[in-house]
Design a protein around this motif. Structure first.
Motif, PDB file in Angstrom:
ATOM      1  N   THR A  61      55.571  64.012 125.246  1.00  0.00           N
ATOM      2  CA  THR A  61      56.261  65.002 124.417  1.00  0.00           C
ATOM      3  C   THR A  61      57.605  64.464 123.950  1.00  0.00           C
ATOM      4  OG1 THR A  61      55.194  66.753 125.693  1.00  0.00           O
ATOM      5  CG2 THR A  61      57.036  67.399 124.289  1.00  0.00           C
ATOM      6  N   GLY A  62      58.290  63.723 124.831  1.00  0.00           N
ATOM      7  CA  GLY A  62      59.557  63.116 124.437  1.00  0.00           C
ATOM      8  C   GLY A  62      59.396  62.193 123.252  1.00  0.00           C
ATOM      9  N   LYS A  63      58.305  61.455 123.209  1.00  0.00           N
ATOM     10  CA  LYS A  63      58.025  60.569 122.073  1.00  0.00           C
ATOM     11  C   LYS A  63      57.725  61.364 120.812  1.00  0.00           C
ATOM     12  CE  LYS A  63      56.005  56.668 124.633  1.00  0.00           C
ATOM     13  NZ  LYS A  63      54.740  55.916 124.872  1.00  0.00           N
ATOM     14  N   ALA A  64      57.063  62.507 120.980  1.00  0.00           N
ATOM     15  CA  ALA A  64      56.599  63.278 119.819  1.00  0.00           C
ATOM     16  C   ALA A  64      57.704  64.069 119.144  1.00  0.00           C
ATOM     17  CB  ALA A  64      55.480  64.223 120.255  1.00  0.00           C
ATOM     18  N   VAL A  65      58.730  64.482 119.894  1.00  0.00           N
ATOM     19  CA  VAL A  65      59.747  65.393 119.361  1.00  0.00           C
ATOM     20  C   VAL A  65      60.374  64.912 118.054  1.00  0.00           C
ATOM     21  CG1 VAL A  65      62.057  66.328 119.809  1.00  0.00           C
ATOM     22  CG2 VAL A  65      60.266  66.582 121.517  1.00  0.00           C
ATOM     23  N   PRO A  66      60.800  63.647 117.908  1.00  0.00           N
ATOM     24  CA  PRO A  66      61.400  63.232 116.627  1.00  0.00           C
ATOM     25  C   PRO A  66      60.476  63.449 115.431  1.00  0.00           C
ATOM     26  CG  PRO A  66      61.843  61.600 118.323  1.00  0.00           C
ATOM     27  CD  PRO A  66      60.865  62.562 118.917  1.00  0.00           C
ATOM     28  N   ASN A  67      59.173  63.354 115.656  1.00  0.00           N
ATOM     29  CA  ASN A  67      58.225  63.548 114.553  1.00  0.00           C
ATOM     30  C   ASN A  67      58.117  65.009 114.124  1.00  0.00           C
ATOM     31  OD1 ASN A  67      57.554  60.775 114.676  1.00  0.00           O
ATOM     32  ND2 ASN A  67      56.040  61.164 116.281  1.00  0.00           N
ATOM     33  N   TRP A  68      58.619  65.916 114.943  1.00  0.00           N
ATOM     34  CA  TRP A  68      58.552  67.342 114.602  1.00  0.00           C
ATOM     35  C   TRP A  68      59.648  67.743 113.610  1.00  0.00           C
ATOM     36  CZ3 TRP A  68      57.981  69.611 120.261  1.00  0.00           C
ATOM     37  CH2 TRP A  68      56.771  69.160 120.808  1.00  0.00           C
ATOM     38  N   PHE A  69      60.643  66.892 113.412  1.00  0.00           N
ATOM     39  CA  PHE A  69      61.773  67.241 112.546  1.00  0.00           C
ATOM     40  C   PHE A  69      62.024  66.106 111.538  1.00  0.00           C
ATOM     41  CE2 PHE A  69      62.336  69.270 116.662  1.00  0.00           C
ATOM     42  CZ  PHE A  69      62.555  70.593 116.307  1.00  0.00           C
ATOM     43  N   PRO A  70      61.053  65.821 110.690  1.00  0.00           N
ATOM     44  CA  PRO A  70      61.187  64.677 109.776  1.00  0.00           C
ATOM     45  C   PRO A  70      62.353  64.801 108.809  1.00  0.00           C
ATOM     46  CG  PRO A  70      59.305  66.059 109.158  1.00  0.00           C
ATOM     47  CD  PRO A  70      59.782  66.535 110.492  1.00  0.00           C
ATOM     48  N   SER A  71      62.726  66.020 108.453  1.00  0.00           N
ATOM     49  CA  SER A  71      63.815  66.192 107.479  1.00  0.00           C
ATOM     50  C   SER A  71      65.159  65.733 108.025  1.00  0.00           C
ATOM     51  CB  SER A  71      63.903  67.657 107.042  1.00  0.00           C
ATOM     52  OG  SER A  71      62.745  68.027 106.320  1.00  0.00           O
ATOM     53  N   ARG A 111      64.829  67.267 123.286  1.00  0.00           N
ATOM     54  CA  ARG A 111      64.999  65.938 123.870  1.00  0.00           C
ATOM     55  C   ARG A 111      65.459  66.047 125.321  1.00  0.00           C
ATOM     56  NH1 ARG A 111      65.149  61.211 120.367  1.00  0.00           N
ATOM     57  NH2 ARG A 111      65.694  60.136 122.294  1.00  0.00           N
ATOM     58  N   ARG A 112      66.357  66.971 125.587  1.00  0.00           N
ATOM     59  CA  ARG A 112      66.865  67.145 126.946  1.00  0.00           C
ATOM     60  C   ARG A 112      65.794  67.719 127.879  1.00  0.00           C
ATOM     61  NH1 ARG A 112      72.162  70.298 127.554  1.00  0.00           N
ATOM     62  NH2 ARG A 112      72.076  69.255 129.563  1.00  0.00           N
ATOM     63  N   ILE A 113      64.914  68.565 127.351  1.00  0.00           N
ATOM     64  CA  ILE A 113      63.867  69.157 128.180  1.00  0.00           C
ATOM     65  C   ILE A 113      62.786  68.136 128.522  1.00  0.00           C
ATOM     66  CG2 ILE A 113      61.983  70.853 128.223  1.00  0.00           C
ATOM     67  CD1 ILE A 113      63.758  72.662 126.469  1.00  0.00           C
ATOM     68  N   TYR A 114      62.345  67.370 127.519  1.00  0.00           N
ATOM     69  CA  TYR A 114      61.126  66.583 127.694  1.00  0.00           C
ATOM     70  C   TYR A 114      61.340  65.084 127.877  1.00  0.00           C
ATOM     71  CZ  TYR A 114      58.943  70.942 126.380  1.00  0.00           C
ATOM     72  OH  TYR A 114      58.557  72.259 126.361  1.00  0.00           O
ATOM     73  N   SER A 115      62.532  64.597 127.634  1.00  0.00           N
ATOM     74  CA  SER A 115      62.743  63.163 127.798  1.00  0.00           C
ATOM     75  C   SER A 115      62.739  62.773 129.277  1.00  0.00           C
ATOM     76  CB  SER A 115      64.067  62.744 127.158  1.00  0.00           C
ATOM     77  OG  SER A 115      64.300  61.364 127.372  1.00  0.00           O
ATOM     78  N   SER A 116      62.203  61.611 129.563  1.00  0.00           N
ATOM     79  CA  SER A 116      62.266  61.059 130.922  1.00  0.00           C
ATOM     80  C   SER A 116      63.615  60.395 131.176  1.00  0.00           C
ATOM     81  CB  SER A 116      61.148  60.029 131.123  1.00  0.00           C
ATOM     82  OG  SER A 116      59.879  60.602 130.886  1.00  0.00           O
ATOM     83  N   ARG A 117      64.409  60.215 130.118  1.00  0.00           N
ATOM     84  CA  ARG A 117      65.694  59.519 130.213  1.00  0.00           C
ATOM     85  C   ARG A 117      66.816  60.555 130.253  1.00  0.00           C
ATOM     86  NH1 ARG A 117      63.343  55.805 125.268  1.00  0.00           N
ATOM     87  NH2 ARG A 117      61.774  54.728 126.523  1.00  0.00           N
ATOM     88  N   THR A 118      66.863  61.275 131.353  1.00  0.00           N
ATOM     89  CA  THR A 118      67.709  62.464 131.417  1.00  0.00           C
ATOM     90  C   THR A 118      69.196  62.143 131.501  1.00  0.00           C
ATOM     91  OG1 THR A 118      67.316  62.557 133.805  1.00  0.00           O
ATOM     92  CG2 THR A 118      65.901  63.898 132.414  1.00  0.00           C
ATOM     93  N   LYS A 165      54.587  72.413 121.658  1.00  0.00           N
ATOM     94  CA  LYS A 165      53.717  71.681 120.727  1.00  0.00           C
ATOM     95  C   LYS A 165      54.417  71.574 119.377  1.00  0.00           C
ATOM     96  CE  LYS A 165      49.617  73.588 123.017  1.00  0.00           C
ATOM     97  NZ  LYS A 165      48.402  74.432 122.842  1.00  0.00           N
ATOM     98  N   ALA A 166      53.901  70.742 118.523  1.00  0.00           N
ATOM     99  CA  ALA A 166      54.504  70.549 117.203  1.00  0.00           C
ATOM    100  C   ALA A 166      54.618  71.895 116.491  1.00  0.00           C
ATOM    101  CB  ALA A 166      53.669  69.582 116.379  1.00  0.00           C
ATOM    102  N   PRO A 167      55.791  72.234 115.963  1.00  0.00           N
ATOM    103  CA  PRO A 167      55.968  73.554 115.327  1.00  0.00           C
ATOM    104  C   PRO A 167      55.231  73.644 113.996  1.00  0.00           C
ATOM    105  CG  PRO A 167      57.922  72.196 115.013  1.00  0.00           C
ATOM    106  CD  PRO A 167      57.024  71.424 115.919  1.00  0.00           C
ATOM    107  N   THR A 168      54.769  74.849 113.700  1.00  0.00           N
ATOM    108  CA  THR A 168      54.100  75.108 112.420  1.00  0.00           C
ATOM    109  C   THR A 168      54.777  76.213 111.625  1.00  0.00           C
ATOM    110  OG1 THR A 168      52.576  76.632 113.537  1.00  0.00           O
ATOM    111  CG2 THR A 168      51.862  74.337 113.297  1.00  0.00           C
ATOM    112  N   SER A 169      55.738  76.912 112.263  1.00  0.00           N
ATOM    113  CA  SER A 169      56.452  77.994 111.579  1.00  0.00           C
ATOM    114  C   SER A 169      57.778  78.222 112.288  1.00  0.00           C
ATOM    115  CB  SER A 169      55.626  79.289 111.587  1.00  0.00           C
ATOM    116  OG  SER A 169      55.562  79.808 112.907  1.00  0.00           O
ATOM    117  N   ASN A 170      58.593  79.108 111.728  1.00  0.00           N
ATOM    118  CA  ASN A 170      59.894  79.401 112.337  1.00  0.00           C
ATOM    119  C   ASN A 170      59.771  80.106 113.676  1.00  0.00           C
ATOM    120  OD1 ASN A 170      61.495  78.239 110.347  1.00  0.00           O
ATOM    121  ND2 ASN A 170      61.572  80.110 109.118  1.00  0.00           N
ATOM    122  N   THR A 171      58.597  80.696 113.954  1.00  0.00           N
ATOM    123  CA  THR A 171      58.411  81.387 115.233  1.00  0.00           C
ATOM    124  C   THR A 171      57.861  80.475 116.324  1.00  0.00           C
ATOM    125  OG1 THR A 171      56.205  82.141 114.558  1.00  0.00           O
ATOM    126  CG2 THR A 171      58.068  83.624 114.105  1.00  0.00           C
TER     127      THR A 171
END
Length: 543
Positions: free
Chosen positions: A114-124, A157-164, A401-407
């Motif tokens: 999940t830590g790896k995936a998070v940056p891909n959730w906010f491409p903008s 990042r703080r929740i899911y990264s292994s590099r706390t 999981k990867a977000p799909t809406s504001n909720t």
């Protein structure tokens, strides 16, 4: 007519008269069953006796392994909070000291999926500053969404990264070198500023100071980009001394503030309303103010604007190595990792390590962790709202999981702070990290509501997986007191104290020896309040 009414009334009256009492024998027969003429009534079948199911016997639950007090202290104070995963990581490293050394080299720590995936959730967030600005102007990606996304990205990042430890340091420096994320027109460069802090978070403070001070986001936020020749804007020159390096008590004068502004002049960003807004950084000698400068032992003739581009870097590195800066950095680290009011002896020792190691942040952290004051400081720091949200999500094992809406959980996470979002503190001094700011009635009520919502998987619950109450049961049947102890070990990383058990008994209204199964009312509808007993208490709200 009267006779007719009487004649009709007589049979009715006779029917209303009580009948003669039957014999006892026939009466008994009537009571046992319906009397049938000429036939003896059948005896009714006796109902079969149903045995009440015996309550399940509670299973003796083996007590799960918990970290030692020292290990728990490292996870809560240096990391981002206890979780079963972080404890397993510490054990795999070989212990608290080995884990800490491993964390100081974040590249050597395998990142979680999940830590790896998070940056891909906010491409903008990773678009060029000019594009972010243009999208805001077109109404496609307004500044407030940029700021919200950065807050969510940082929390995740703080929740899911292994590099706390690394993530903890990123937040610390982001508050020390605070740049307000929604500020106009700074917001366009704020995501890139976060990347710069990440690059230097565990490097040398001198390199970090140069990088952030000359970053377009800082130049925009503190108005240095507005400086013109012979009229330098003094905002950044002043905050550089007051907040970022030596501090108010270092003995600098008003003239030194003016000289500080002169040194920084010429470093600008193309973000002027009357010119093409490319948002590119440049050094413009036509905007640099020349003239001799002298600030806390740094002097320069500053005669030639064309040759003055490197002047600011030399000045910044001088400030980074000043003894007053060393003490200010030591205090910043000590307030975050030791206590709200660290001792002078602690600050002296950490500041000396900073100077002895050429402003190296890792060496400075090692010196701090080695002090007796750090070792005995467990539980002395009160969690900020962000600390609490991060630690709660980690302890409860929430999987985003990867977000799909504001909720979606990942996009709504920042609203659970019920406070200022990350990096939106309105002043340049950054968000405070003291109990006097956060140990308030309003804040506690907001945190308690968050604990219930997250514990029950109620909100935000879209695009996220929460543990079910049944999954917390360590056995098919378990005593209530054993369950509370198991939850405390799983969520808080420590056995349940007598106080915690008493609070759970009072809050839920169940005796300590009641046997709990998956069908119990506790599991079916009372579990969020039980989790809240653990999360609302000082064991969780302190780190």
């Amino acid at each position: 007519m009267t006779q007719t009414i009487v004649s009709l009334a007589r049979p009715l009256a006779s029917r209303l008269k009580p009948r003669k009492r039957r014999g006892k024998k026939r009466q008994r027969r009537r009571e046992k069953g319906k009397v049938v003429r000429g036939r003896k009534p059948k005896k009714p079948k006796k109902p079969k006796k149903t045995r009440k199911p015996k309550p399940p016997k509670p299973v003796k639950v083996p007590k799960s392994t918990t970290p030692t007090a020292r290990e728990l202290h490292y996870l809560n104070r240096l990391g981002t909070g206890f979780s079963t995963e972080s404890f397993a990581q510490l054990q795999a490293a070989g212990g608290a000291d080995e884990w800490f050394e491993q964390q100081l080299d974040p590249g050597s720590v395998p990142e979680s999926a999940t830590g790896k995936a998070v940056p891909n959730w906010f491409p903008s967030l990773f678009r060029p500053a000019k594009q972010i600005w243009d999208m805001d102007q077109a109404g496609e990606y307004p500044a407030w969404e940029v700021a919200r996304d950065l807050s969510n990205y940082s929390l995740l990042r703080r929740i899911y990264s292994s590099r706390t430890v690394f993530e903890n340091m990123v937040e610390l420096w982001s508050n020390h070198f605070h740049v307000q994320a929604e500020h106009f027109p700074t917001f366009a460069h704020r995501p890139g500023y976060d990347a710069t802090i990440r690059q230097h978070a565990l490097g040398k403070f001198s390199d970090l100071l140069v990088a952030v001070s000359l970053h377009p986001a800082m130049l925009l936020y503190l108005n240095n980009y507005r400086s013109v020749k012979n009229a330098p804007n003094e905002n950044q020159g002043r905050e550089l001394l007051e907040l970022h390096t030596v501090g108010v008590g270092a003995g600098y004068t008003e003239q030194m503030v003016k000289d500080s502004a002169k040194i920084l002049s010429g470093h600008t960003v193309a973000a002027h309303w009357n010119k093409p807004m490319t948002f590119e950084y440049s050094y413009d000698p036509t905007r640099h103010t020349t003239g001799a400068v002298s600030v806390l032992g740094f002097t320069d003739a500053n005669k030639d604007a064309a040759a003055a581009e490197g002047l600011a870097e030399r000045y910044l590195r001088h400030l980074a190595k000043h003894p007053a800066t060393a003490r200010r950095v030591a205090r910043k680290l000590a307030v975050r990792f030791v206590s709200d009011d660290p001792s002078d002896s602690l600050l002296d020792r950490v500041a000396q390590a900073y100077l002895n190691n050429d402003t190296d942040i890792k060496a400075t952290l090692r010196a701090l962790v080695a002090t007796d004051e750090f070792k005995v400081s467990a539980g002395q720091k009160f969690r900020t709202p962000a600390d609490d949200v991060v630690a709660t999500a980690r302890a409860l094992g929430v999987v985003a999981k990867a977000p799909t809406s504001n909720t979606s959980f990942a996009n709504a996470l920042s609203w659970t702070l019920s406070s200022t979002l990350l990096y939106q503190w309105p002043r340049p001094d950054g968000m405070p990290d003291r109990a006097s700011t956060w140990a308030t009635t309003t804040r506690l009520l907001n945190s308690w509501a968050m604990h219930w919502n997250m514990g029950g998987g109620w909100w935000p619950n879209q695009r996220a997986t929460f543990r079910t109450p049944e999954s917390y049961l360590p056995a098919p049947a378990v005593r209530f007191d054993a369950l509370v102890d198991h939850l405390s070990r799983t969520i808080l990383g420590r056995p349940a104290s007598a106080t915690v058990l008493e609070a759970a008994v009072d809050a839920i209204g169940r005796p300590a020896d009641e046997v709990i199964t998956a069908d119990s009312g506790l599991v079916r509808w009372e579990f969020p309040p039980l989790l809240a007993v653990l999360l609302d208490g000082p064991e969780h709200l302190h780190r």
